[in-house]
Design a protein around this motif. Sequence first.
Motif, PDB file in Angstrom:
ATOM      1  N   GLY A   1       0.829  -1.201   0.000  1.00 47.07           N
ATOM      2  CA  GLY A   1       0.000   0.000   0.000  1.00 47.07           C
ATOM      3  C   GLY A   1       0.859   1.245   0.000  1.00 47.07           C
ATOM      4  O   GLY A   1       2.086   1.151   0.081  1.00 47.07           O
ATOM      5  N   PRO A   2       0.232   2.417  -0.094  1.00 44.31           N
ATOM      6  CA  PRO A   2       1.002   3.656  -0.018  1.00 44.31           C
ATOM      7  C   PRO A   2       1.630   3.767   1.375  1.00 44.31           C
ATOM      8  O   PRO A   2       0.973   3.471   2.366  1.00 44.31           O
ATOM      9  N   ALA A   3       2.907   4.135   1.436  1.00 40.65           N
ATOM     10  CA  ALA A   3       3.593   4.229   2.731  1.00 40.65           C
ATOM     11  C   ALA A   3       4.427   5.491   2.765  1.00 40.65           C
ATOM     12  O   ALA A   3       4.520   6.214   1.791  1.00 40.65           O
ATOM     13  N   THR A   4       5.033   5.736   3.897  1.00 41.80           N
ATOM     14  CA  THR A   4       5.935   6.886   3.996  1.00 41.80           C
ATOM     15  C   THR A   4       7.194   6.592   3.179  1.00 41.80           C
ATOM     16  O   THR A   4       7.591   5.451   3.054  1.00 41.80           O
ATOM     17  N   PRO A   5       7.833   7.612   2.627  1.00 44.80           N
ATOM     18  CA  PRO A   5       8.962   7.373   1.735  1.00 44.80           C
ATOM     19  C   PRO A   5      10.195   6.874   2.477  1.00 44.80           C
ATOM     20  O   PRO A   5      10.272   6.972   3.697  1.00 44.80           O
TER      21      PRO A   5
ATOM     22  N   THR B   1      10.311   0.538   6.498  1.00 41.73           N
ATOM     23  CA  THR B   1       8.890   0.363   6.855  1.00 41.73           C
ATOM     24  C   THR B   1       8.611  -1.037   7.381  1.00 41.73           C
ATOM     25  O   THR B   1       9.437  -1.947   7.288  1.00 41.73           O
TER      26      THR B   1
END
Lengths: 234, 469
Positions: free
Chosen positions: A57-61, A182
Amino acid sequence: MVRPPRSAGARRRNLPCRLGAPPGQTMSARERILGRLAAARRDDTPVAARVENPVRGPATPHCSDPASRFTERARQLASTVARVADFSAVPAEVARYLDAEGLPRRLAAWPEFAKLAWQAVGIEAVFRPAGADDPVGLTGVFAAICETGTLMVTSGEGTPATTSLLPETHIAVVPVQRLVPTLEDAFALLRREAAIWPRAVNLISGPSRTADIEQTVTLGAHGPYRVHIILVGP
Amino acid sequence: MEVKAVEFVRKAHEALHNPRLQEALRRTEAKFVQGRREALRHLEDPDAVRRHATAIRDTVLRQLDAWLIHFERQAQARGATVHWAEDGREVARILTDIARRHGVRKAVKSKSMVSEEVGLNAALEAAGVQVVETDLGEYILQLAEEPPSHIVAPVLHKTRDEIADLFARHHGRPRKTDTAALTREAREFLRPHFLSADMGISGANFLVAETGSVLIVTNEGNGRLATTLPRVHVAITGIEKVVPTLEDAATLLRLLPRSATGQDITNYVSLLTGTKQAGDADGPEHFHIILLDNGRSRLLGSELEPILRCIRCGACMNHCPVYQSVGGHAYGWVYPGPMGSILTPLLAGLERATPLPNASTLCGRCAEVCPVNIPLADLLRELRHVQQVRGLRPRLETLSLRLWRALVLRPRLYHAVMGMAAWLLTRLAGARGRLCRLPGAAGWFAHRDLPAPAGETFLAAWARRRGKP
Ligand code: SF4
């Protein structure tokens, strides 16, 4: 939005119940539940496909400086963080921390730390799972996650889960090479490295806490009151 | 837990007149609403994460049977036993069986809403098993013999003073009022239970199909203790909790604590897979997972299916003006707030919860904050509709709505009646142009006036203008 009247089942598909019991036998709860679920199924893609190719999914960079990012996040969770150059410096740092906190120089550690020179700094260390009476538990980690300042600890032969849980103080030794950006990266690493998936994967983010009494955060509920992280590496 | 949702109106009245509860609710609202807003800001694109989470939950619901079978197979491969239960009675039977088979005398429990849903403690105690709640909030409630009033902060309705009294009475130690001291006292009383219990009972925030794992999220560490120390671990959860992969669990974990308590992550997230392995230093020898339906399967494919996406974060209740005013006990069952107003009628029966779908202003805040985009207000409206169709609304309400319908379907009659009403209201209002009472609506007028209509109806004015060239 306002919709016209309908009956609750009107939109269901009338797929046959594939898991029905043979005639004359009563169905088990499992068969009945799965039968109803099968009748409402709207997708026949084999689920194994998604398991084999998990979707991120979209995550922090990604972060450019993992050690400082991890340190910053861990401190926000009320963990303390110290940095040493290599493993031989760990006992001295542990001694410094115990003295500073007024804690006894006694600990139960994972066996992998048996080689370090504990006696030289006056620490009495035992290498067995920590019990309820051990004041301090010393563990390593499988990985540590920069995004949230979280430790990932896996249970296993030399890595008892109780050591990070029962003592009032938990000290974790984290090699900087084990920092990952992550949670997904930590899971991916574990998939690659674990021969069998561990019984318990524990993510630990600071000392235990509760806010059950008047929504006031109090550190030290059932788990440790203090988490001290020793980052090891250049 | 007994369903007392029909008493909503009476209980809401009591709650509104309980100053201590009102203060507690104000404190909670401030903390949770602000906390959520700030924690979501730490995500680069929170709405993208929410959309992805919604898609994950829908993927599962489209083929729930297949995901559960995959989960079951993986869990079994690691030595867990998977049980299926239609309702609370079956859960109780399965659990007491497990307890008997393993000679269990004491069980420690980590927080589980499903166990409240099916009244588990009573069943276990009837079977001779001592049950100890170990989440601080749930422990306080067990001493007080009260149900939880919030799914995340179960004891938010109690003040520190009340808790101090309760501890002094039950622990027989000098009364203390300091939060840290109270927490330590509970820890000291509960630690021996963890060490001597034969069974640990937990819920599951998610079931990960890929690995056959139960994932639990806690802050206190009691969930870890209860699932590590006793030789038997039983996890009880609803069938909808399954997610496909670890990546999917990671996405949901970015939202659950942020939406619930405003934390980026909870202190502990534990992924528990199977039983103690050869060589493992600790962990349970037996691991049972009970999957409960209790009405959930019937919702699949219906208009109300989206409620099955729910990850029990509590954000909808924290942001709901009705919950903020009356608290959780008024809702009369395990699940309060907007999410409860949908789940209680669906799981416990529409006729046992008629007030709940109507206990909402439909302002839509709940749907706005829900991390998995459940259209809560639409679902409440749908339930109101179903109640109407099934004749579960009061006679007078139904009759008035019928009359109204008859009226609006006859344009000429409608115009005539509306014209008369406008004329009459204008007269009644007099020179001030404001109405301050009407027969039968004393309550409504107690705190406000109604501006009188401006003489004629809009349609009449329109017709008059159009009539002119
Ligand atoms: S309905 Fe949405 S906001 Fe409410 S508890 Fe469930 S997931 Fe959270």
